[in-house]
Design a protein around this motif. Structure first.
Motif, PDB file in Angstrom:
ATOM      1  N   LEU A 179       0.852  -1.199  -0.112  1.00  0.00           N
ATOM      2  CA  LEU A 179      -0.028  -0.013  -0.004  1.00  0.00           C
ATOM      3  C   LEU A 179       0.890   1.254  -0.048  1.00  0.00           C
ATOM      4  CD1 LEU A 179      -2.833  -0.981   2.608  1.00  0.00           C
ATOM      5  CD2 LEU A 179      -3.017  -1.081   0.044  1.00  0.00           C
ATOM      6  N   HIS A 180       1.898   1.356   0.862  1.00  0.00           N
ATOM      7  CA  HIS A 180       2.861   2.379   0.716  1.00  0.00           C
ATOM      8  C   HIS A 180       3.397   2.545  -0.525  1.00  0.00           C
ATOM      9  CE1 HIS A 180       3.322   2.050   5.197  1.00  0.00           C
ATOM     10  NE2 HIS A 180       2.963   3.260   5.098  1.00  0.00           N
ATOM     11  N   ALA A 181       3.737   1.641  -1.390  1.00  0.00           N
ATOM     12  CA  ALA A 181       4.185   1.523  -2.828  1.00  0.00           C
ATOM     13  C   ALA A 181       3.135   2.341  -3.523  1.00  0.00           C
ATOM     14  CB  ALA A 181       4.784   0.419  -3.239  1.00  0.00           C
ATOM     15  N   LEU A 182       2.044   2.002  -3.443  1.00  0.00           N
ATOM     16  CA  LEU A 182       0.622   2.478  -4.281  1.00  0.00           C
ATOM     17  C   LEU A 182       0.326   4.064  -4.135  1.00  0.00           C
ATOM     18  CD1 LEU A 182      -1.259  -0.602  -4.288  1.00  0.00           C
ATOM     19  CD2 LEU A 182      -0.535   0.483  -6.215  1.00  0.00           C
ATOM     20  N   SER A 183       1.061   4.442  -2.815  1.00  0.00           N
ATOM     21  CA  SER A 183       0.792   5.809  -2.304  1.00  0.00           C
ATOM     22  C   SER A 183      -0.624   6.353  -2.631  1.00  0.00           C
ATOM     23  CB  SER A 183       1.738   6.639  -3.257  1.00  0.00           C
ATOM     24  OG  SER A 183       3.150   6.367  -3.147  1.00  0.00           O
TER      25      SER A 183
END
Length: 341
Positions: A300-304
Protein backbone atom coordinates in the motif's frame (compact mmCIF):
# COMPACT_ATOMS: atom_id res chain seq x y z
CA UNK A 1 -23.51 7.26 8.49
CA UNK A 2 -21.23 4.26 8.95
CA UNK A 3 -18.12 3.63 11.00
CA UNK A 4 -15.19 2.69 8.79
CA UNK A 5 -11.54 1.68 8.95
CA UNK A 6 -9.37 3.59 6.45
CA UNK A 7 -5.75 3.85 5.32
CA UNK A 8 -4.40 7.39 5.60
CA UNK A 9 -1.23 6.80 3.57
CA UNK A 10 0.80 5.88 6.65
CA UNK A 11 -1.37 3.49 8.65
CA UNK A 12 -4.90 2.38 9.47
CA UNK A 13 -7.31 4.64 11.35
CA UNK A 14 -10.96 4.86 12.29
CA UNK A 15 -13.47 7.29 10.82
CA UNK A 16 -16.99 7.82 9.59
CA UNK A 17 -18.40 7.71 6.07
CA UNK A 18 -21.61 9.50 5.17
CA UNK A 19 -23.48 11.00 2.25
CA UNK A 20 -22.89 14.71 1.71
CA UNK A 21 -24.78 16.26 -1.22
CA UNK A 22 -25.17 12.83 -2.77
CA UNK A 23 -21.46 12.00 -2.49
CA UNK A 24 -19.79 9.61 -0.06
CA UNK A 25 -17.37 11.48 2.20
CA UNK A 26 -14.99 10.33 4.92
CA UNK A 27 -14.28 12.13 8.18
CA UNK A 28 -11.71 11.42 10.84
CA UNK A 29 -12.26 10.38 14.44
CA UNK A 30 -13.90 7.67 16.47
CA UNK A 31 -17.50 6.98 15.65
CA UNK A 32 -20.53 6.50 17.84
CA UNK A 33 -20.67 2.91 19.05
CA UNK A 34 -24.24 2.66 17.81
CA UNK A 35 -23.32 3.39 14.18
CA UNK A 36 -23.40 0.48 11.74
CA UNK A 37 -19.95 -0.54 10.52
CA UNK A 38 -18.96 -0.64 6.87
CA UNK A 39 -18.10 -4.22 5.92
CA UNK A 40 -14.70 -3.53 4.44
CA UNK A 41 -11.97 -0.89 4.43
CA UNK A 42 -11.56 2.47 2.68
CA UNK A 43 -8.58 4.02 0.85
CA UNK A 44 -7.88 6.95 -1.43
CA UNK A 45 -7.16 6.54 -5.14
CA UNK A 46 -3.75 5.01 -5.89
CA UNK A 47 -0.71 6.62 -7.57
CA UNK A 48 1.11 5.44 -10.68
CA UNK A 49 4.50 7.14 -10.43
CA UNK A 50 5.54 6.50 -14.05
CA UNK A 51 3.15 7.13 -16.94
CA UNK A 52 3.25 8.73 -20.38
CA UNK A 53 -0.16 10.31 -20.89
CA UNK A 54 0.40 11.22 -24.53
CA UNK A 55 0.93 7.56 -25.41
CA UNK A 56 -2.40 6.28 -24.02
CA UNK A 57 -6.11 7.07 -24.06
CA UNK A 58 -5.69 9.07 -20.88
CA UNK A 59 -9.39 9.94 -20.55
CA UNK A 60 -10.02 6.37 -19.43
CA UNK A 61 -7.79 6.84 -16.40
CA UNK A 62 -10.39 9.01 -14.67
CA UNK A 63 -12.67 5.96 -14.40
CA UNK A 64 -9.96 3.81 -12.86
CA UNK A 65 -8.74 3.17 -9.32
CA UNK A 66 -5.95 5.71 -9.80
CA UNK A 67 -6.28 9.06 -8.09
CA UNK A 68 -2.95 10.49 -9.22
CA UNK A 69 -0.40 9.88 -11.96
CA UNK A 70 3.10 11.24 -12.54
CA UNK A 71 4.03 11.72 -16.19
CA UNK A 72 7.75 11.15 -16.75
CA UNK A 73 8.29 12.46 -20.25
CA UNK A 74 6.15 14.37 -22.70
CA UNK A 75 5.46 17.74 -24.26
CA UNK A 76 5.47 20.14 -21.28
CA UNK A 77 2.82 22.40 -22.79
CA UNK A 78 0.40 19.52 -23.28
CA UNK A 79 1.11 18.15 -19.82
CA UNK A 80 0.63 21.56 -18.24
CA UNK A 81 -2.84 21.78 -19.77
CA UNK A 82 -3.74 18.30 -18.55
CA UNK A 83 -2.48 19.08 -15.04
CA UNK A 84 -4.38 22.35 -14.85
CA UNK A 85 -7.62 21.08 -16.29
CA UNK A 86 -7.44 17.57 -14.88
CA UNK A 87 -8.54 14.47 -16.69
CA UNK A 88 -12.28 14.28 -16.38
CA UNK A 89 -14.53 11.27 -16.12
CA UNK A 90 -14.78 9.10 -19.21
CA UNK A 91 -18.05 7.35 -20.10
CA UNK A 92 -18.48 4.19 -18.03
CA UNK A 93 -17.45 1.17 -20.04
CA UNK A 94 -15.74 -2.11 -19.36
CA UNK A 95 -13.22 -4.29 -21.14
CA UNK A 96 -10.55 -6.80 -20.25
CA UNK A 97 -7.97 -4.16 -19.48
CA UNK A 98 -9.90 -1.28 -17.94
CA UNK A 99 -11.88 -1.02 -14.71
CA UNK A 100 -15.05 1.07 -14.69
CA UNK A 101 -18.03 1.11 -12.32
CA UNK A 102 -21.28 2.34 -13.91
CA UNK A 103 -22.87 4.85 -11.57
CA UNK A 104 -26.44 6.21 -11.78
CA UNK A 105 -25.23 9.59 -10.53
CA UNK A 106 -21.67 10.10 -11.81
CA UNK A 107 -19.53 12.28 -9.56
CA UNK A 108 -17.47 14.85 -11.46
CA UNK A 109 -13.81 14.43 -10.54
CA UNK A 110 -10.47 14.95 -12.12
CA UNK A 111 -7.44 12.73 -11.94
CA UNK A 112 -4.53 14.56 -10.31
CA UNK A 113 -1.70 14.93 -12.82
CA UNK A 114 1.89 15.68 -11.86
CA UNK A 115 4.63 15.77 -14.48
CA UNK A 116 8.32 16.12 -15.21
CA UNK A 117 7.88 17.77 -18.58
CA UNK A 118 10.35 17.01 -21.35
CA UNK A 119 13.05 14.35 -21.29
CA UNK A 120 16.39 16.06 -20.63
CA UNK A 121 19.14 14.25 -22.50
CA UNK A 122 22.56 14.65 -24.06
CA UNK A 123 22.66 15.68 -27.75
CA UNK A 124 21.58 12.60 -29.71
CA UNK A 125 20.74 10.78 -26.48
CA UNK A 126 17.75 8.62 -25.64
CA UNK A 127 14.93 9.08 -26.56
CA UNK A 128 15.68 11.80 -29.11
CA UNK A 129 15.65 9.28 -31.98
CA UNK A 130 12.55 7.34 -30.90
CA UNK A 131 9.45 7.54 -33.08
CA UNK A 132 7.21 7.15 -30.04
CA UNK A 133 8.54 10.29 -28.35
CA UNK A 134 5.83 12.99 -28.70
CA UNK A 135 6.70 16.14 -30.61
CA UNK A 136 8.34 18.66 -28.29
CA UNK A 137 9.06 16.08 -25.59
CA UNK A 138 12.88 16.09 -25.66
CA UNK A 139 15.40 18.76 -24.67
CA UNK A 140 18.95 18.00 -25.84
CA UNK A 141 21.39 19.70 -23.49
CA UNK A 142 25.03 20.23 -24.47
CA UNK A 143 26.32 22.47 -21.70
CA UNK A 144 25.50 24.28 -18.46
CA UNK A 145 23.79 27.17 -20.24
CA UNK A 146 21.45 24.84 -22.12
CA UNK A 147 20.85 22.91 -18.91
CA UNK A 148 19.84 26.05 -17.04
CA UNK A 149 17.43 26.97 -19.84
CA UNK A 150 15.81 23.52 -19.83
CA UNK A 151 15.45 23.43 -16.05
CA UNK A 152 13.96 26.93 -15.99
CA UNK A 153 11.48 25.96 -18.71
CA UNK A 154 10.29 22.85 -16.85
CA UNK A 155 9.96 24.78 -13.59
CA UNK A 156 7.93 27.49 -15.35
CA UNK A 157 5.48 24.93 -16.75
CA UNK A 158 4.75 23.61 -13.25
CA UNK A 159 6.80 20.42 -13.27
CA UNK A 160 7.16 18.62 -9.92
CA UNK A 161 10.40 16.85 -10.89
CA UNK A 162 12.95 16.72 -13.71
CA UNK A 163 13.36 13.65 -15.93
CA UNK A 164 16.98 13.09 -16.99
CA UNK A 165 17.97 10.18 -19.21
CA UNK A 166 21.20 8.23 -18.93
CA UNK A 167 20.86 5.29 -21.32
CA UNK A 168 24.32 4.28 -22.50
CA UNK A 169 22.88 1.44 -24.62
CA UNK A 170 21.00 3.86 -26.86
CA UNK A 171 23.25 6.85 -27.47
CA UNK A 172 25.32 9.57 -25.80
CA UNK A 173 24.93 10.31 -22.08
CA UNK A 174 25.91 13.23 -19.86
CA UNK A 175 29.37 13.50 -18.38
CA UNK A 176 29.60 13.27 -14.61
CA UNK A 177 30.18 17.01 -14.35
CA UNK A 178 27.21 18.01 -16.48
CA UNK A 179 24.88 15.51 -14.81
CA UNK A 180 25.92 16.85 -11.41
CA UNK A 181 25.38 20.40 -12.66
CA UNK A 182 21.86 19.52 -13.85
CA UNK A 183 21.06 18.03 -10.44
CA UNK A 184 22.20 21.26 -8.79
CA UNK A 185 20.21 23.46 -11.15
CA UNK A 186 17.12 21.34 -10.59
CA UNK A 187 17.58 21.47 -6.81
CA UNK A 188 17.67 25.26 -6.97
CA UNK A 189 14.16 25.06 -8.45
CA UNK A 190 13.04 22.39 -5.94
CA UNK A 191 12.86 19.77 -8.70
CA UNK A 192 14.18 16.34 -7.70
CA UNK A 193 15.87 14.51 -10.55
CA UNK A 194 14.23 11.29 -11.72
CA UNK A 195 16.73 9.39 -13.87
CA UNK A 196 16.23 6.78 -16.55
CA UNK A 197 19.37 4.73 -15.94
CA UNK A 198 20.18 1.94 -18.39
CA UNK A 199 23.44 0.30 -19.29
CA UNK A 200 26.31 -1.11 -17.21
CA UNK A 201 27.00 1.02 -14.16
CA UNK A 202 24.44 3.72 -14.96
CA UNK A 203 22.09 3.13 -12.02
CA UNK A 204 25.08 3.34 -9.68
CA UNK A 205 26.51 6.42 -11.39
CA UNK A 206 23.39 8.60 -11.50
CA UNK A 207 22.50 8.01 -7.87
CA UNK A 208 26.08 8.79 -6.82
CA UNK A 209 25.77 12.03 -8.83
CA UNK A 210 22.61 13.09 -7.01
CA UNK A 211 19.57 11.60 -8.73
CA UNK A 212 16.82 11.36 -6.12
CA UNK A 213 14.81 8.66 -7.88
CA UNK A 214 15.25 6.00 -10.53
CA UNK A 215 12.47 5.89 -13.10
CA UNK A 216 12.97 2.11 -13.36
CA UNK A 217 14.20 -0.29 -10.72
CA UNK A 218 17.70 -1.27 -11.90
CA UNK A 219 17.43 -4.03 -14.50
CA UNK A 220 20.68 -3.92 -16.48
CA UNK A 221 22.68 -5.79 -13.87
CA UNK A 222 22.67 -7.26 -10.37
CA UNK A 223 23.67 -4.59 -7.83
CA UNK A 224 25.86 -5.82 -4.98
CA UNK A 225 24.59 -5.52 -1.42
CA UNK A 226 26.87 -2.60 -0.61
CA UNK A 227 25.47 -0.61 -3.53
CA UNK A 228 21.93 -1.61 -2.57
CA UNK A 229 22.50 -0.25 0.93
CA UNK A 230 23.90 3.04 -0.44
CA UNK A 231 20.93 3.50 -2.73
CA UNK A 232 18.41 2.58 -0.03
CA UNK A 233 19.79 5.44 2.05
CA UNK A 234 19.74 8.08 -0.68
CA UNK A 235 17.25 7.35 -3.48
CA UNK A 236 13.87 5.81 -4.20
CA UNK A 237 13.01 3.42 -7.03
CA UNK A 238 9.93 3.31 -9.26
CA UNK A 239 9.17 -0.35 -9.89
CA UNK A 240 8.13 -0.82 -13.58
CA UNK A 241 8.87 -4.54 -13.15
CA UNK A 242 6.14 -5.80 -15.45
CA UNK A 243 7.68 -4.27 -18.59
CA UNK A 244 10.47 -6.85 -18.37
CA UNK A 245 10.61 -10.56 -19.06
CA UNK A 246 13.16 -13.33 -18.81
CA UNK A 247 16.52 -12.61 -17.21
CA UNK A 248 15.95 -8.85 -17.11
CA UNK A 249 12.80 -9.35 -15.03
CA UNK A 250 14.63 -11.73 -12.69
CA UNK A 251 17.45 -9.22 -12.17
CA UNK A 252 15.05 -6.32 -11.53
CA UNK A 253 12.94 -8.27 -9.02
CA UNK A 254 16.02 -9.49 -7.16
CA UNK A 255 17.36 -5.93 -6.93
CA UNK A 256 14.00 -4.66 -5.64
CA UNK A 257 13.73 -7.49 -3.11
CA UNK A 258 17.08 -6.60 -1.56
CA UNK A 259 16.51 -2.83 -1.85
CA UNK A 260 13.18 -3.15 0.00
CA UNK A 261 14.73 -5.41 2.65
CA UNK A 262 17.45 -2.77 3.16
CA UNK A 263 14.80 -0.14 3.91
CA UNK A 264 14.69 1.47 0.47
CA UNK A 265 11.54 3.23 -0.76
CA UNK A 266 9.85 1.41 -3.65
CA UNK A 267 7.11 3.23 -5.54
CA UNK A 268 4.50 1.61 -7.77
CA UNK A 269 4.94 2.65 -11.40
CA UNK A 270 4.12 0.93 -14.68
CA UNK A 271 5.67 3.01 -17.48
CA UNK A 272 2.13 3.25 -18.84
CA UNK A 273 2.35 3.78 -22.59
CA UNK A 274 5.22 1.30 -22.99
CA UNK A 275 3.24 -1.41 -24.76
CA UNK A 276 -0.27 -2.70 -24.06
CA UNK A 277 -1.35 -2.47 -20.43
CA UNK A 278 -4.51 -1.53 -18.53
CA UNK A 279 -5.43 2.10 -17.94
CA UNK A 280 -5.82 1.23 -14.28
CA UNK A 281 -3.97 -0.78 -11.65
CA UNK A 282 -1.73 -3.28 -13.39
CA UNK A 283 -2.19 -6.77 -11.94
CA UNK A 284 1.17 -7.91 -13.40
CA UNK A 285 2.99 -5.06 -11.68
CA UNK A 286 1.27 -5.83 -8.37
CA UNK A 287 2.22 -9.51 -8.74
CA UNK A 288 5.85 -8.60 -9.43
CA UNK A 289 5.99 -6.34 -6.37
CA UNK A 290 4.65 -9.16 -4.24
CA UNK A 291 7.26 -11.46 -5.73
CA UNK A 292 9.85 -8.90 -4.63
CA UNK A 293 8.57 -9.10 -1.05
CA UNK A 294 6.16 -6.14 -0.84
CA UNK A 295 3.02 -7.30 0.95
CA UNK A 296 0.24 -5.78 3.04
CA UNK A 297 1.09 -2.25 4.21
CA UNK A 298 4.41 -2.22 2.28
CA UNK A 299 2.48 -2.72 -0.94
CA UNK A 300 0.00 0.00 0.00
CA UNK A 301 2.84 2.41 0.72
CA UNK A 302 4.28 1.70 -2.73
CA UNK A 303 0.88 2.49 -4.24
CA UNK A 304 0.82 5.85 -2.38
CA UNK A 305 -2.96 6.23 -2.04
CA UNK A 306 -4.15 9.81 -1.90
CA UNK A 307 -5.44 11.30 1.34
CA UNK A 308 -8.99 9.92 1.66
CA UNK A 309 -9.92 12.81 3.97
CA UNK A 310 -9.33 15.41 1.25
CA UNK A 311 -12.60 17.00 0.04
CA UNK A 312 -11.95 15.99 -3.59
CA UNK A 313 -10.65 12.51 -2.80
CA UNK A 314 -11.80 9.51 -4.76
CA UNK A 315 -12.71 6.90 -2.15
CA UNK A 316 -12.03 3.26 -2.85
CA UNK A 317 -13.70 0.38 -1.02
CA UNK A 318 -12.45 -3.15 -0.41
CA UNK A 319 -15.62 -5.06 0.49
CA UNK A 320 -15.25 -7.63 3.25
CA UNK A 321 -11.58 -6.80 3.77
CA UNK A 322 -9.69 -5.95 6.94
CA UNK A 323 -6.30 -4.21 7.25
CA UNK A 324 -4.67 -7.63 7.32
CA UNK A 325 -6.42 -8.85 4.16
CA UNK A 326 -6.57 -5.65 2.08
CA UNK A 327 -5.87 -6.46 -1.58
CA UNK A 328 -5.52 -3.37 -3.81
CA UNK A 329 -6.75 -5.32 -6.83
CA UNK A 330 -10.07 -5.91 -5.05
CA UNK A 331 -10.69 -2.17 -4.65
CA UNK A 332 -13.58 -0.41 -6.34
CA UNK A 333 -15.15 3.03 -5.93
CA UNK A 334 -17.13 3.57 -2.73
CA UNK A 335 -20.67 4.48 -3.77
CA UNK A 336 -23.85 5.56 -1.91
CA UNK A 337 -25.35 2.08 -2.23
CA UNK A 338 -22.57 0.79 0.05
CA UNK A 339 -24.06 2.80 2.91
CA UNK A 340 -27.48 1.20 2.76
CA UNK A 341 -28.23 -0.76 5.89
Amino acid sequence: MHAATFFDGVGWREGVVELVDGRVRLSDGHSDADLPRLDGVVLGGFTDHHVHLQLVDHAQLSGSRLGRVVDLGGNPGVLRRLARGGIKNAPATSDSGTFFIPHPHPIPRALVVEFAGAFVTAPGGYPSDREWAPEGSVREVADERAAAKAVAEMAATGASCLKVTSNSTAGPIFSDDLFRTIVGLAASRSLPVVAHAEGPGEAQRVVALGAARLAHAPFTEHLDDEEIARQAASASWISTLAIHDGLTRTVAIDNVRRFHAAGGTVLYGTDLGNGPMPNDLNAREIAALREAGLHSDALLHALSPMDPLAPSATLLFLPGASPATADPLAARPLIPADLKV
